[in-house]
Design a protein around this motif. Structure first.
Motif, PDB file in Angstrom:
ATOM      1  N   GLU A 197      92.397  25.845  73.098  1.00 56.38           N
ATOM      2  CA  GLU A 197      93.585  26.170  73.984  1.00 56.38           C
ATOM      3  C   GLU A 197      93.568  27.387  74.609  1.00 56.38           C
ATOM      4  OE1 GLU A 197      94.965  22.535  71.401  1.00 56.38           O
ATOM      5  OE2 GLU A 197      93.774  24.577  71.156  1.00 56.38           O
ATOM      6  N   LYS A 240      91.113  22.921  60.561  1.00 58.19           N
ATOM      7  CA  LYS A 240      91.027  22.220  61.627  1.00 58.19           C
ATOM      8  C   LYS A 240      91.511  23.035  63.108  1.00 58.19           C
ATOM      9  CE  LYS A 240      91.427  17.451  60.191  1.00 58.19           C
ATOM     10  NZ  LYS A 240      91.134  17.461  58.847  1.00 58.19           N
ATOM     11  N   ARG A 241      90.931  22.555  64.104  1.00 57.36           N
ATOM     12  CA  ARG A 241      91.411  23.364  65.423  1.00 57.36           C
ATOM     13  C   ARG A 241      92.508  23.480  65.933  1.00 57.36           C
ATOM     14  NH1 ARG A 241      91.699  21.440  70.302  1.00 57.36           N
ATOM     15  NH2 ARG A 241      91.138  19.322  70.493  1.00 57.36           N
ATOM     16  N   HIS A 242      93.282  22.572  65.430  1.00 60.22           N
ATOM     17  CA  HIS A 242      94.671  22.383  65.737  1.00 60.22           C
ATOM     18  C   HIS A 242      95.856  23.322  65.843  1.00 60.22           C
ATOM     19  CE1 HIS A 242      93.114  18.553  67.050  1.00 60.22           C
ATOM     20  NE2 HIS A 242      92.942  18.216  65.565  1.00 60.22           N
ATOM     21  N   THR A 263      97.625  28.354  63.195  1.00 55.46           N
ATOM     22  CA  THR A 263      96.967  27.042  62.895  1.00 55.46           C
ATOM     23  C   THR A 263      97.855  25.823  62.416  1.00 55.46           C
ATOM     24  OG1 THR A 263      96.510  27.602  60.347  1.00 55.46           O
ATOM     25  CG2 THR A 263      94.724  28.296  62.038  1.00 55.46           C
ATOM     26  N   LYS A 264      97.726  24.938  62.789  1.00 57.06           N
ATOM     27  CA  LYS A 264      98.752  23.741  62.367  1.00 57.06           C
ATOM     28  C   LYS A 264      98.674  23.382  60.951  1.00 57.06           C
ATOM     29  CE  LYS A 264     100.462  19.506  64.272  1.00 57.06           C
ATOM     30  NZ  LYS A 264     100.163  18.472  65.078  1.00 57.06           N
ATOM     31  N   ASP A 265      97.365  23.643  60.510  1.00 59.87           N
ATOM     32  CA  ASP A 265      97.285  23.372  58.731  1.00 59.87           C
ATOM     33  C   ASP A 265      97.545  24.582  58.154  1.00 59.87           C
ATOM     34  OD1 ASP A 265      94.964  24.598  59.281  1.00 59.87           O
ATOM     35  OD2 ASP A 265      93.588  22.840  58.996  1.00 59.87           O
ATOM     36  N   ARG A 311     100.016  25.380  66.765  1.00 58.29           N
ATOM     37  CA  ARG A 311     101.239  25.130  67.069  1.00 58.29           C
ATOM     38  C   ARG A 311     101.729  26.623  67.583  1.00 58.29           C
ATOM     39  NH1 ARG A 311     105.571  26.010  63.386  1.00 58.29           N
ATOM     40  NH2 ARG A 311     104.642  26.309  61.406  1.00 58.29           N
ATOM     41  N   VAL A 341      89.029  27.036  68.279  1.00 57.85           N
ATOM     42  CA  VAL A 341      90.306  26.844  69.067  1.00 57.85           C
ATOM     43  C   VAL A 341      89.979  26.572  70.492  1.00 57.85           C
ATOM     44  CG1 VAL A 341      92.482  27.864  69.767  1.00 57.85           C
ATOM     45  CG2 VAL A 341      91.612  28.303  67.517  1.00 57.85           C
ATOM     46  N   SER A 372      86.228  25.470  62.642  1.00 56.22           N
ATOM     47  CA  SER A 372      86.353  24.932  63.995  1.00 56.22           C
ATOM     48  C   SER A 372      86.759  25.813  65.006  1.00 56.22           C
ATOM     49  CB  SER A 372      87.713  24.107  63.754  1.00 56.22           C
ATOM     50  OG  SER A 372      88.750  24.637  63.440  1.00 56.22           O
TER      51      SER A 372
END
Length: 265
Positions: free
Chosen positions: A171, A215-217, A229-231, A219, A169, A167
Motif C-alpha cells: 500500500e 504477513k504484508r497486511h 502490521t495487522k498481525d 491497518r 507492504v 513480506s
C-alpha cells in the motif's frame, strides 16, 4: 501529473538537500538508546534542521489531500509500526528497532531518507529483518538505469524479501521527489520485470521498501497517520533518494555516517 525530468540546477540543489537529510540521520544516531522518547528524538532533529542546517522539516503540518496535518518534524516507526509513526512520550526499550524518516527542504528542494536503528541489545530475529530490508533497498537501487522499467525495481525487492521469508507492504511505495515532497512516478516495491514506467536520466525518486516479518497486511491507527502490521509482527524500512544518471544511478542521500553498500553472497 507527469514525471518531472530534473535539469542540472535542480540536480545540484537535490544533492544538497539529500546530503542534509542524511546528516540529520547521522546527528541523531548517538541519541537513539533505551530510555529516550521518540518525542525527544523529534525535538533534537527539529532543532538541528532549523537552527544548524537552516532547513525546513517537510513532514511538519504536512496535510496531503486536506487530511489531518502531520504534527511532528520526523517519523519514528517502532517495532510493528510500518511507517508514519508519530513521535510520542513513550521511552524506547532495550531490544526495540526504530525507523527514523527525515525529509528536509532546502532552497525549495526536498531531501528524503530513512534508516533503521537498534535500541540497545537487539535480538538476531530483528537484526536479520533490518539487514534483509537494507539489502532489499539495494537490490532495487541496482536495477536503476535508463531504459530499465520500474517493475524491475519492485521485482528485485520482492524476490529478495520473499526468499528470506518476509513480506512486502503493497500500500505504500517510493515516489518522485523534487520541489514537491511527492511527485510521479510511484515506485512500487513489488512487481514484474519489464513492466511499468521506463526509467529515464534526470528522474529523481525514492526507493524505500517496507518489509514485514509476518504477513504484508496492515491497518491504520485512529490518529490517521500511524500504519502498523495487522498481525503485530515487526516491520523495517530503509530509504534513499536516487538520481537516474546517463549510465546508472547516483544516491543523493549519503553522508559520512551512511551505511555502506551490502556485500551480496
Amino acid at each position: 501529473m507527469s514525471i518531472v525530468i530534473k535539469n542540472e540546477q535542480d540536480i545540484e540543489k537535490m544533492r544538497v538537500a539529500g546530503r542534509l537529510a542524511a546528516e540529520v540521520l547521522d546527528y541523531i544516531t548517538p541519541f537513539v538508546k533505551p530510555g529516550v522518547t521518540t518525542e525527544e528524538i523529534d525535538r533534537l532533529c527539529h532543532e538541528y534542521m532549523v537552527n544548524v542546517q537552516g532547513t525546513i522539516p517537510a513532514p511538519l503540518n504536512y496535510a496531503p489531500d486536506g487530511g489531518t496535518p502531520y504534527p511532528k518534524s520526523v517519523c519514528t516507526s517502532v517495532g510493528p509500526v510500518i511507517c508514519h509513526g508519530i513521535p510520542n512520550d513513550k521511552p524506547l526499550k532495550n531490544g526495540e528497532i526504530v525507523n527514523i524518516d527525515v525529509t528536509v527542504i532546502k532552497d525549495g528542494y526536498h531531501g528524503d531518507s530513512s534508516r533503521m536503528y537498534y535500541v540497545g541489545e537487539v535480538g538476531e530475529h530483528a537484526r536479520r529483518l533490518c539487514r534483509v530490508t537494507y539489502e532489499c533497498m539495494w537490490k532495487g537501487i541496482e536495477k536503476v538505469k535508463p531504459g530499465a522499467r520500474l517493475g524491475d525495481i519492485g521485482y528485485a525487492i520482492q524476490q529478495h524479501a520473499e526468499k528470506a521469508g518476509y513480506s512486502v507492504v503493497h500500500e505504500f511505495c517510493g515516489h518522485g521527489i523534487g520541489q514537491k515532497f511527492h511527485e510521479e512516478p510511484q515506485v512500487l516495491h513489488y512487481g514484474r520485470p519489464g513492466t511499468g514506467v521506463e526509467i529515464q536520466a534526470g528522474m529523481i525518486f525514492t526507493i524505500e521498501p517496507m518489509i514485514n516479518q509476518g504477513k504484508r497486511h496492515l491497518r491504520m491507527l485512529a490518529d490517521g497517520w500511524t500504519v502498523v502490521t495487522k498481525d503485530r509482527s515487526l516491520s523495517a524500512q530503509w530509504e534513499h533518494t536516487i538520481l537516474v544518471t546517463d549510465t546508472g544511478y547516483e544516491i543523493l542521500t549519503t553522508s559520512e555516517g551512511t551505511p555502506p553498500k551490502p556485500v551480496f553472497k
